[in-house]
Motif scaffolding. Structure first.
Motif, mmCIF file in Angstrom:
data_model
loop_
_atom_site.group_PDB
_atom_site.id
_atom_site.type_symbol
_atom_site.label_atom_id
_atom_site.label_comp_id
_atom_site.label_asym_id
_atom_site.label_seq_id
_atom_site.Cartn_x
_atom_site.Cartn_y
_atom_site.Cartn_z
ATOM 1 N N THR A 156 -2.045 7.050 -4.458
ATOM 2 C CA THR A 156 -3.347 6.482 -4.108
ATOM 3 C C THR A 156 -3.601 5.188 -4.867
ATOM 4 O O THR A 156 -4.057 4.184 -4.294
ATOM 5 N N ILE A 157 -3.294 5.191 -6.161
ATOM 6 C CA ILE A 157 -3.498 3.992 -6.980
ATOM 7 C C ILE A 157 -2.602 2.851 -6.506
ATOM 8 O O ILE A 157 -3.044 1.706 -6.350
ATOM 9 N N ILE A 158 -1.330 3.162 -6.262
ATOM 10 C CA ILE A 158 -0.393 2.127 -5.811
ATOM 11 C C ILE A 158 -0.815 1.574 -4.452
ATOM 12 O O ILE A 158 -0.804 0.358 -4.228
ATOM 13 N N THR A 159 -1.204 2.474 -3.545
ATOM 14 C CA THR A 159 -1.634 2.040 -2.215
ATOM 15 C C THR A 159 -2.871 1.155 -2.305
ATOM 16 O O THR A 159 -2.979 0.138 -1.607
ATOM 17 N N TRP A 160 -3.803 1.522 -3.177
ATOM 18 C CA TRP A 160 -5.021 0.720 -3.357
ATOM 19 C C TRP A 160 -4.687 -0.653 -3.925
ATOM 20 O O TRP A 160 -5.237 -1.675 -3.479
ATOM 21 N N MET A 161 -3.778 -0.716 -4.890
ATOM 22 C CA MET A 161 -3.398 -2.002 -5.486
ATOM 23 C C MET A 161 -2.734 -2.912 -4.451
ATOM 24 O O MET A 161 -2.999 -4.119 -4.403
ATOM 25 N N VAL A 162 -1.875 -2.326 -3.627
ATOM 26 C CA VAL A 162 -1.225 -3.104 -2.570
ATOM 27 C C VAL A 162 -2.260 -3.566 -1.546
ATOM 28 O O VAL A 162 -2.237 -4.721 -1.090
ATOM 29 N N TRP A 163 -3.173 -2.675 -1.194
ATOM 30 C CA TRP A 163 -4.230 -3.012 -0.232
ATOM 31 C C TRP A 163 -5.074 -4.185 -0.730
ATOM 32 O O TRP A 163 -5.401 -5.098 0.040
ATOM 33 N N LYS A 164 -5.405 -4.181 -2.017
ATOM 34 C CA LYS A 164 -6.232 -5.249 -2.580
ATOM 35 C C LYS A 164 -5.565 -6.617 -2.445
ATOM 36 O O LYS A 164 -6.239 -7.635 -2.278
ATOM 37 N N LYS A 189 0.715 -11.162 3.716
ATOM 38 C CA LYS A 189 -0.144 -10.437 2.777
ATOM 39 C C LYS A 189 -1.225 -9.639 3.501
ATOM 40 O O LYS A 189 -1.602 -8.557 3.061
ATOM 41 N N GLY A 190 -1.717 -10.178 4.597
ATOM 42 C CA GLY A 190 -2.799 -9.512 5.314
ATOM 43 C C GLY A 190 -2.433 -8.121 5.784
ATOM 44 O O GLY A 190 -3.267 -7.211 5.776
ATOM 45 N N ILE A 191 -1.178 -7.930 6.164
ATOM 46 C CA ILE A 191 -0.776 -6.621 6.681
ATOM 47 C C ILE A 191 -0.805 -5.553 5.593
ATOM 48 O O ILE A 191 -0.870 -4.354 5.881
ATOM 49 N N LEU A 192 -0.787 -5.982 4.333
ATOM 50 C CA LEU A 192 -0.844 -5.022 3.227
ATOM 51 C C LEU A 192 -2.180 -4.286 3.179
ATOM 52 O O LEU A 192 -2.272 -3.206 2.594
ATOM 53 N N ALA A 193 -3.212 -4.871 3.780
ATOM 54 C CA ALA A 193 -4.545 -4.266 3.761
ATOM 55 C C ALA A 193 -4.856 -3.527 5.055
ATOM 56 O O ALA A 193 -6.019 -3.325 5.391
ATOM 57 N N VAL A 214 0.253 -0.006 6.787
ATOM 58 C CA VAL A 214 1.007 -0.072 5.535
ATOM 59 C C VAL A 214 0.515 0.991 4.557
ATOM 60 O O VAL A 214 1.311 1.633 3.860
ATOM 61 N N ALA A 215 -0.795 1.196 4.509
ATOM 62 C CA ALA A 215 -1.341 2.204 3.595
ATOM 63 C C ALA A 215 -0.788 3.589 3.910
ATOM 64 O O ALA A 215 -0.404 4.344 3.008
ATOM 65 N N GLY A 216 -0.729 3.933 5.197
ATOM 66 C CA GLY A 216 -0.214 5.242 5.589
ATOM 67 C C GLY A 216 1.253 5.411 5.257
ATOM 68 O O GLY A 216 1.677 6.454 4.745
ATOM 69 N N ILE A 217 2.047 4.379 5.548
ATOM 70 C CA ILE A 217 3.480 4.439 5.244
ATOM 71 C C ILE A 217 3.704 4.561 3.746
ATOM 72 O O ILE A 217 4.472 5.408 3.272
ATOM 73 N N LEU A 218 3.037 3.714 2.986
ATOM 74 C CA LEU A 218 3.233 3.677 1.536
ATOM 75 C C LEU A 218 2.814 4.990 0.886
ATOM 76 O O LEU A 218 3.567 5.584 0.099
#
Length: 320
Positions: free
Chosen positions: A156-164, A208-212, A216-220
């Motif tokens: 969750t933390i890693i996904t949130w950091m990537v999303w940001k 970068k936009g696709i990271l949010a 990507v969040a679901g895959i990661l």
């Protein structure tokens, strides 16, 4: 599926129903129920009709495949009853709160959500009043808190950091009237790639936009969850890997003698793999009419990771 698979691991189902909840039959079995829910959505004339038919299907599923197993175990019924009732309520709430959705995904979401809540009620019952398994032993009393914090919290933390990292670029791209990785209408992918488009917003902001995005969040999250759950389960709680390819990786990791039983290498492989997949998505460009294919790829990759990961979490938490 992973919620019901954990119940199967806990020997909840009797001989007459167990066959429906083992792999790969469980996937075909549950897919057929989702198709039924989709048909309900398609042919429902209004919300009331959809709710009535979904509740009828939910009641039939629970009464024919779940409730008969209660008598097979020396267990309480508070949590299974509570979960079953809350599952029905969830169906009503899901339909009521998605009035703008297309009827088919709306119906499928409501039905799947109801079954999920019902299944979690059975998890709570197993945790509250464990039943004797076919091995003549009760579930192991594993430490539930820290595995959950690691297996759920870290992804969750890693996904949130990537999303940001992608939020600003995604917002700017949408202000320009574009979606991540989707080339403008009226041009083919071949034509797009034949010229230098590096100054176009899609090329500048998509990586970068696709990271949010939920894709990507679901895959990661799914892949990291699977890798960590496997590592924690094998290296700290003594579980075994059933998949032969994964087991080869784990055995190779064990040969280094560095940590636990070698599942740390499986996690590293998963992390590298998901990193490569995310990078591929940052580079991928599709035409507007091809977006659904990208979604299908995402769902496949996400499910392959998240389903076994959630199953492992359930087994760790409940000690089965």
């Amino acid at each position: 599926a992973p919620i019901l698979r954990v119940l199967e691991d806990a020997d909840f189902f009797n001989d007459s129903t167990d066959i429906y909840f083992i792999s790969p039959i469980i996937h075909l079995h549950l897919a057929s129920w989702l198709i039924i829910s989709a048909l309900i959505g398609k042919f429902s004339k209004d919300n009331l009709a959809m709710i009535a038919m979904l509740l009828a299907a939910y009641t039939f599923f629970t009464a024919s495949l779940i409730q008969p197993n209660w008598a097979s175990h020396d267990m309480g019924t508070f949590w299974v009853m509570t979960g079953s009732i809350l599952g029905a309520i969830t169906i009503v709430v899901a339909v009521h709160n998605t009035p703008d959705w297309h009827s088919i995904p709306r119906s499928m979401l409501a039905f799947a959500s109801g079954l999920t809540v019902m299944g979690l009620g059975h998890w709570a019952q197993l945790y509250s009043t464990p039943w004797l398994q076919s091995s003549n032993r009760f579930p192991v009393e594993n430490e539930a808190l820290w595995p959950l914090l690691v297996v759920i919290g870290l992804p969750t933390i890693i996904t949130w950091m990537v999303w940001k990292k992608g939020v600003e670029d995604l917002a700017q791209l949408r202000l320009c009237g574009h979606e991540v990785g989707v080339i403008p209408d009226g041009i083919t992918l071949k034509e797009w790639e034949s010229e230098d488009r590096s100054a176009h917003p899609v090329e500048m902001l998509s990586p970068k936009g696709i990271l949010a995005t939920p894709m990507v969040a679901g895959i990661l999250f799914g892949q990291l969850c699977d890798g960590l759950a496997t590592m924690v389960g094998i290296d700290w709680f003594g579980y075994n890997e059933k998949h032969p390819i994964s087991d080869i990786v784990i055995q190779f990791g064990d040969s280094f003698g560095l940590l636990g039983n070698g599942a740390w290498l499986f996690f590293l492989v998963k992390a590298l793999l998901v990193g490569l997949i995310v990078w591929m998505f940052t580079m991928m460009r599709v035409e507007s009419r091809q977006q659904h294919l990208r979604v299908l790829i995402v769902l496949a990759v996400m499910i392959v990771g998240m389903a076994p990961g959630l199953r492992d979490i359930g087994r760790l938490t409940l000690g089965v």
